[in-house]
Design a protein around this motif. Structure first.
Motif, mmCIF file in Angstrom:
data_model
loop_
_atom_site.group_PDB
_atom_site.id
_atom_site.type_symbol
_atom_site.label_atom_id
_atom_site.label_comp_id
_atom_site.label_asym_id
_atom_site.label_seq_id
_atom_site.Cartn_x
_atom_site.Cartn_y
_atom_site.Cartn_z
ATOM 1 N N TYR A 223 65.937 -31.013 -39.254
ATOM 2 C CA TYR A 223 65.815 -29.587 -39.573
ATOM 3 C C TYR A 223 66.952 -28.774 -38.955
ATOM 4 O O TYR A 223 67.386 -27.771 -39.518
ATOM 5 N N ARG A 224 67.452 -29.209 -37.793
ATOM 6 C CA ARG A 224 68.552 -28.485 -37.146
ATOM 7 C C ARG A 224 69.854 -28.591 -37.945
ATOM 8 O O ARG A 224 70.780 -27.812 -37.734
ATOM 9 N N LYS A 225 69.929 -29.533 -38.882
ATOM 10 C CA LYS A 225 71.123 -29.712 -39.722
ATOM 11 C C LYS A 225 71.094 -28.820 -40.968
ATOM 12 O O LYS A 225 72.074 -28.765 -41.701
ATOM 13 N N LEU A 226 69.986 -28.145 -41.204
ATOM 14 C CA LEU A 226 69.857 -27.325 -42.412
ATOM 15 C C LEU A 226 70.873 -26.194 -42.429
ATOM 16 O O LEU A 226 71.280 -25.688 -41.390
ATOM 17 N N ASN A 227 71.247 -25.809 -43.628
ATOM 18 C CA ASN A 227 72.063 -24.610 -43.804
ATOM 19 C C ASN A 227 71.400 -23.726 -44.868
ATOM 20 O O ASN A 227 70.270 -23.997 -45.285
ATOM 21 N N TRP A 228 72.088 -22.723 -45.302
ATOM 22 C CA TRP A 228 71.556 -21.761 -46.264
ATOM 23 C C TRP A 228 71.085 -22.411 -47.565
ATOM 24 O O TRP A 228 70.178 -21.907 -48.225
ATOM 25 N N SER A 229 71.706 -23.545 -47.945
ATOM 26 C CA SER A 229 71.437 -24.122 -49.272
ATOM 27 C C SER A 229 69.982 -24.572 -49.454
ATOM 28 O O SER A 229 69.426 -24.420 -50.539
ATOM 29 N N SER A 230 69.367 -25.106 -48.410
ATOM 30 C CA SER A 230 67.971 -25.555 -48.541
ATOM 31 C C SER A 230 67.028 -24.380 -48.790
ATOM 32 O O SER A 230 66.074 -24.486 -49.556
ATOM 33 N N PHE A 231 67.306 -23.262 -48.150
ATOM 34 C CA PHE A 231 66.457 -22.084 -48.315
ATOM 35 C C PHE A 231 66.655 -21.454 -49.697
ATOM 36 O O PHE A 231 65.690 -21.092 -50.367
ATOM 37 N N LEU A 232 67.910 -21.369 -50.126
ATOM 38 C CA LEU A 232 68.188 -20.813 -51.448
ATOM 39 C C LEU A 232 67.679 -21.743 -52.541
ATOM 40 O O LEU A 232 67.221 -21.283 -53.590
ATOM 41 N N LEU A 233 67.715 -23.045 -52.287
ATOM 42 C CA LEU A 233 67.166 -24.013 -53.237
ATOM 43 C C LEU A 233 65.674 -23.758 -53.443
ATOM 44 O O LEU A 233 65.181 -23.776 -54.574
ATOM 45 N N GLY A 234 64.953 -23.493 -52.355
ATOM 46 C CA GLY A 234 63.527 -23.182 -52.473
ATOM 47 C C GLY A 234 63.281 -21.938 -53.308
ATOM 48 O O GLY A 234 62.403 -21.927 -54.176
ATOM 49 N N LEU A 235 64.071 -20.906 -53.091
ATOM 50 C CA LEU A 235 63.922 -19.678 -53.885
ATOM 51 C C LEU A 235 64.282 -19.908 -55.350
ATOM 52 O O LEU A 235 63.622 -19.392 -56.251
ATOM 53 N N SER A 236 65.323 -20.711 -55.577
ATOM 54 C CA SER A 236 65.711 -20.973 -56.963
ATOM 55 C C SER A 236 64.661 -21.822 -57.684
ATOM 56 O O SER A 236 64.405 -21.619 -58.872
ATOM 57 N N LEU A 237 64.040 -22.756 -56.962
ATOM 58 C CA LEU A 237 62.959 -23.541 -57.577
ATOM 59 C C LEU A 237 61.796 -22.643 -57.975
ATOM 60 O O LEU A 237 61.236 -22.779 -59.069
ATOM 61 N N LEU A 238 61.452 -21.726 -57.095
ATOM 62 C CA LEU A 238 60.384 -20.784 -57.417
ATOM 63 C C LEU A 238 60.751 -19.958 -58.646
ATOM 64 O O LEU A 238 59.945 -19.799 -59.569
ATOM 65 N N GLY A 239 61.974 -19.454 -58.685
ATOM 66 C CA GLY A 239 62.413 -18.668 -59.836
ATOM 67 C C GLY A 239 62.417 -19.481 -61.114
ATOM 68 O O GLY A 239 62.002 -19.004 -62.177
#
Length: 144
Positions: free
Chosen positions: A63-79
């Motif tokens: 989890y410490r390796k995460l960057n913005w892309s994982s969070f934006l991926l979640g939002l894009s999946l929802l959209g």
């Protein structure tokens, strides 16, 4: 060769099942209620597979390796999922909506590949996009 083909086959099969499921969600069901179940199941299975396939790994270190892309991926999946559910509720046909979306998305991703990822593009890719766009026109012609 198998390692090259299986991921795309998984995407195709998953997308086929996904479209059928999105079209089959009861019209009276709130899409957010449906998606909470979908995401809980996906989160549980992801968590389970993480530990099954990475027995000696620390998920918090990952989890410490995460960057913005994982969070934006979640939002894009929802959209994406909300968009499909509402598109089907609005009356889009399953046989047409995916084709239209794919042709437009393919055109946009060609530009993204060129501009942001410096991908090389040959004339046949541009010809393919032109054919897709002509196909969009043909698909949307109303013949009675």
């Amino acid at each position: 060769m198998f390692s090259y083909i299986w991921p795309l086959a998984l995407v195709i099969v998953s997308n086929l099942v996904y479209q059928i499921c999105a079209k089959s969600i009861p019209s009276g069901l709130n899409p957010f209620a449906s998606l909470t179940i979908s995401y809980l199941l996906a989160a549980f299975i992801s968590f389970l597979f993480y530990f099954l396939l990475n027995k000696d790994s620390n998920i918090f270190a990952e989890y410490r390796k995460l960057n913005w892309s994982s969070f934006l991926l979640g939002l894009s999946l929802l959209g994406m999922e909300l968009g499909w559910i509402y598109a089907f509720k609005a009356g889009w046909e399953i046989s047409t909506a995916q084709i239209i979306q794919s042709a437009i998305l393919g055109s946009l991703l060609l530009l993204v590949g060129i501009i942001f990822f410096k991908e090389k593009v040959s004339w046949n890719k541009f010809l393919g996009i032109a054919i897709c766009l002509v196909g969009l026109v043909v698909i949307n012609i109303k013949i009675e």
